[in-house]
Write a protein that holds these residues in place. Sequence first.
Motif, PDB file in Angstrom:
ATOM      1  N   VAL A  68      38.433 -15.905  17.909  1.00 49.71           N
ATOM      2  CA  VAL A  68      37.415 -14.840  17.923  1.00 49.71           C
ATOM      3  C   VAL A  68      36.916 -14.567  16.504  1.00 49.71           C
ATOM      4  O   VAL A  68      35.711 -14.392  16.286  1.00 49.71           O
ATOM      5  N   ALA A  69      37.843 -14.548  15.537  1.00 51.68           N
ATOM      6  CA  ALA A  69      37.424 -14.343  14.144  1.00 51.68           C
ATOM      7  C   ALA A  69      36.526 -15.484  13.682  1.00 51.68           C
ATOM      8  O   ALA A  69      35.540 -15.251  12.965  1.00 51.68           O
ATOM      9  N   GLY A  70      36.828 -16.710  14.100  1.00 49.38           N
ATOM     10  CA  GLY A  70      35.980 -17.842  13.744  1.00 49.38           C
ATOM     11  C   GLY A  70      34.589 -17.740  14.346  1.00 49.38           C
ATOM     12  O   GLY A  70      33.585 -18.031  13.673  1.00 49.38           O
ATOM     13  N   VAL A  71      34.523 -17.303  15.597  1.00 52.20           N
ATOM     14  CA  VAL A  71      33.210 -17.136  16.241  1.00 52.20           C
ATOM     15  C   VAL A  71      32.398 -16.067  15.518  1.00 52.20           C
ATOM     16  O   VAL A  71      31.203 -16.254  15.242  1.00 52.20           O
ATOM     17  N   PHE A  72      33.035 -14.935  15.203  1.00 55.36           N
ATOM     18  CA  PHE A  72      32.319 -13.879  14.486  1.00 55.36           C
ATOM     19  C   PHE A  72      31.895 -14.336  13.087  1.00 55.36           C
ATOM     20  O   PHE A  72      30.808 -14.001  12.615  1.00 55.36           O
ATOM     21  N   THR A  73      32.751 -15.115  12.429  1.00 55.82           N
ATOM     22  CA  THR A  73      32.394 -15.628  11.104  1.00 55.82           C
ATOM     23  C   THR A  73      31.176 -16.539  11.187  1.00 55.82           C
ATOM     24  O   THR A  73      30.244 -16.424  10.378  1.00 55.82           O
ATOM     25  N   LEU A  74      31.175 -17.442  12.168  1.00 61.20           N
ATOM     26  CA  LEU A  74      30.011 -18.319  12.342  1.00 61.20           C
ATOM     27  C   LEU A  74      28.748 -17.522  12.679  1.00 61.20           C
ATOM     28  O   LEU A  74      27.661 -17.830  12.177  1.00 61.20           O
ATOM     29  N   LEU A  75      28.913 -16.506  13.511  1.00 66.35           N
ATOM     30  CA  LEU A  75      27.765 -15.674  13.883  1.00 66.35           C
ATOM     31  C   LEU A  75      27.193 -14.952  12.662  1.00 66.35           C
ATOM     32  O   LEU A  75      25.978 -14.973  12.425  1.00 66.35           O
ATOM     33  N   PHE A  76      28.065 -14.319  11.877  1.00 61.76           N
ATOM     34  CA  PHE A  76      27.584 -13.607  10.695  1.00 61.76           C
ATOM     35  C   PHE A  76      27.073 -14.573   9.621  1.00 61.76           C
ATOM     36  O   PHE A  76      26.149 -14.242   8.879  1.00 61.76           O
ATOM     37  N   TYR A  77      27.656 -15.752   9.528  1.00 65.76           N
ATOM     38  CA  TYR A  77      27.150 -16.758   8.594  1.00 65.76           C
ATOM     39  C   TYR A  77      25.738 -17.191   8.997  1.00 65.76           C
ATOM     40  O   TYR A  77      24.871 -17.391   8.150  1.00 65.76           O
ATOM     41  N   HIS A  78      25.503 -17.301  10.302  1.00 66.60           N
ATOM     42  CA  HIS A  78      24.171 -17.674  10.788  1.00 66.60           C
ATOM     43  C   HIS A  78      23.134 -16.590  10.412  1.00 66.60           C
ATOM     44  O   HIS A  78      22.003 -16.906  10.064  1.00 66.60           O
ATOM     45  N   PHE A  79      23.562 -15.305  10.472  1.00 63.18           N
ATOM     46  CA  PHE A  79      22.627 -14.225  10.152  1.00 63.18           C
ATOM     47  C   PHE A  79      22.395 -14.077   8.653  1.00 63.18           C
ATOM     48  O   PHE A  79      21.300 -13.711   8.226  1.00 63.18           O
ATOM     49  N   THR A  80      23.424 -14.306   7.833  1.00 60.12           N
ATOM     50  CA  THR A  80      23.306 -14.014   6.399  1.00 60.12           C
ATOM     51  C   THR A  80      23.141 -15.253   5.527  1.00 60.12           C
ATOM     52  O   THR A  80      22.733 -15.119   4.376  1.00 60.12           O
ATOM     53  N   ASN A  81      23.492 -16.419   6.012  1.00 63.67           N
ATOM     54  CA  ASN A  81      23.506 -17.656   5.233  1.00 63.67           C
ATOM     55  C   ASN A  81      24.403 -17.531   3.992  1.00 63.67           C
ATOM     56  O   ASN A  81      24.154 -18.165   2.974  1.00 63.67           O
ATOM     57  N   ASN A  82      25.420 -16.707   4.085  1.00 64.61           N
ATOM     58  CA  ASN A  82      26.362 -16.527   2.988  1.00 64.61           C
ATOM     59  C   ASN A  82      27.764 -16.426   3.603  1.00 64.61           C
ATOM     60  O   ASN A  82      28.091 -15.448   4.274  1.00 64.61           O
ATOM     61  N   LEU A  83      28.573 -17.455   3.355  1.00 61.29           N
ATOM     62  CA  LEU A  83      29.902 -17.490   3.967  1.00 61.29           C
ATOM     63  C   LEU A  83      30.801 -16.388   3.420  1.00 61.29           C
ATOM     64  O   LEU A  83      31.599 -15.809   4.165  1.00 61.29           O
ATOM     65  N   ARG A  84      30.659 -16.051   2.146  1.00 62.33           N
ATOM     66  CA  ARG A  84      31.491 -15.019   1.547  1.00 62.33           C
ATOM     67  C   ARG A  84      31.262 -13.668   2.218  1.00 62.33           C
ATOM     68  O   ARG A  84      32.211 -12.955   2.549  1.00 62.33           O
ATOM     69  N   ILE A  85      30.013 -13.307   2.456  1.00 61.76           N
ATOM     70  CA  ILE A  85      29.706 -12.030   3.131  1.00 61.76           C
ATOM     71  C   ILE A  85      30.240 -12.056   4.557  1.00 61.76           C
ATOM     72  O   ILE A  85      30.806 -11.064   5.039  1.00 61.76           O
ATOM     73  N   ALA A  86      30.073 -13.177   5.248  1.00 60.70           N
ATOM     74  CA  ALA A  86      30.564 -13.278   6.622  1.00 60.70           C
ATOM     75  C   ALA A  86      32.079 -13.099   6.676  1.00 60.70           C
ATOM     76  O   ALA A  86      32.601 -12.383   7.536  1.00 60.70           O
ATOM     77  N   LEU A  87      32.807 -13.725   5.744  1.00 61.35           N
ATOM     78  CA  LEU A  87      34.266 -13.589   5.719  1.00 61.35           C
ATOM     79  C   LEU A  87      34.693 -12.165   5.394  1.00 61.35           C
ATOM     80  O   LEU A  87      35.647 -11.643   5.968  1.00 61.35           O
ATOM     81  N   VAL A  88      34.003 -11.510   4.471  1.00 54.26           N
ATOM     82  CA  VAL A  88      34.339 -10.125   4.115  1.00 54.26           C
ATOM     83  C   VAL A  88      34.098  -9.201   5.302  1.00 54.26           C
ATOM     84  O   VAL A  88      34.930  -8.336   5.612  1.00 54.26           O
ATOM     85  N   VAL A  89      32.974  -9.379   5.996  1.00 52.59           N
ATOM     86  CA  VAL A  89      32.664  -8.509   7.142  1.00 52.59           C
ATOM     87  C   VAL A  89      33.693  -8.707   8.253  1.00 52.59           C
ATOM     88  O   VAL A  89      34.200  -7.734   8.829  1.00 52.59           O
ATOM     89  N   VAL A  90      34.025  -9.956   8.562  1.00 50.22           N
ATOM     90  CA  VAL A  90      35.010 -10.217   9.629  1.00 50.22           C
ATOM     91  C   VAL A  90      36.389  -9.721   9.217  1.00 50.22           C
ATOM     92  O   VAL A  90      37.112  -9.139  10.026  1.00 50.22           O
ATOM     93  N   SER A  91      36.768  -9.903   7.963  1.00 52.15           N
ATOM     94  CA  SER A  91      38.060  -9.391   7.495  1.00 52.15           C
ATOM     95  C   SER A  91      38.120  -7.870   7.594  1.00 52.15           C
ATOM     96  O   SER A  91      39.143  -7.308   7.996  1.00 52.15           O
TER      97      SER A  91
END
Length: 114
Positions: A68-91
């Motif tokens: 589930v965390a991986g799915v949310f990370t991919l989803l947020f990465y798709h919206f922001t195009n920034n993996l660091r922001i996606a990881l921080v938001v999911v964390s």
Amino acid sequence: MSDDPQQVDPKEDPPSHPVDFEHYRRLMRDQARAQSELPPEEYVEIGGPHLVRAAWRALLWGVMLLAVAGVFTLLFYHFTNNLRIALVVVSAMLLYMFVAAKLAEGRFDRRNGE
């Protein structure tokens, strides 16, 4: 009576000391073994099927959490195009979820203000 210190004769008089815990512990153990239908080697079972089931449950829970965390990370990465922001938001979401679950466990009494 045999010379084996593990065997205690129930008809034997207790020792002269009024409180000999070892004598009574051995006596109770031998009586429990005599009443049990299990062979002595099956008396103590460390682990067993319930621990295996609990380990599989914990492993499955962890895998599902990571999925589930991986799915949310991919989803947020798709919206922001920034993996660091996606990881921080999911964390942050996971941390909030764990803190809320810990507070909702009910291990403290809110009526007393604790």
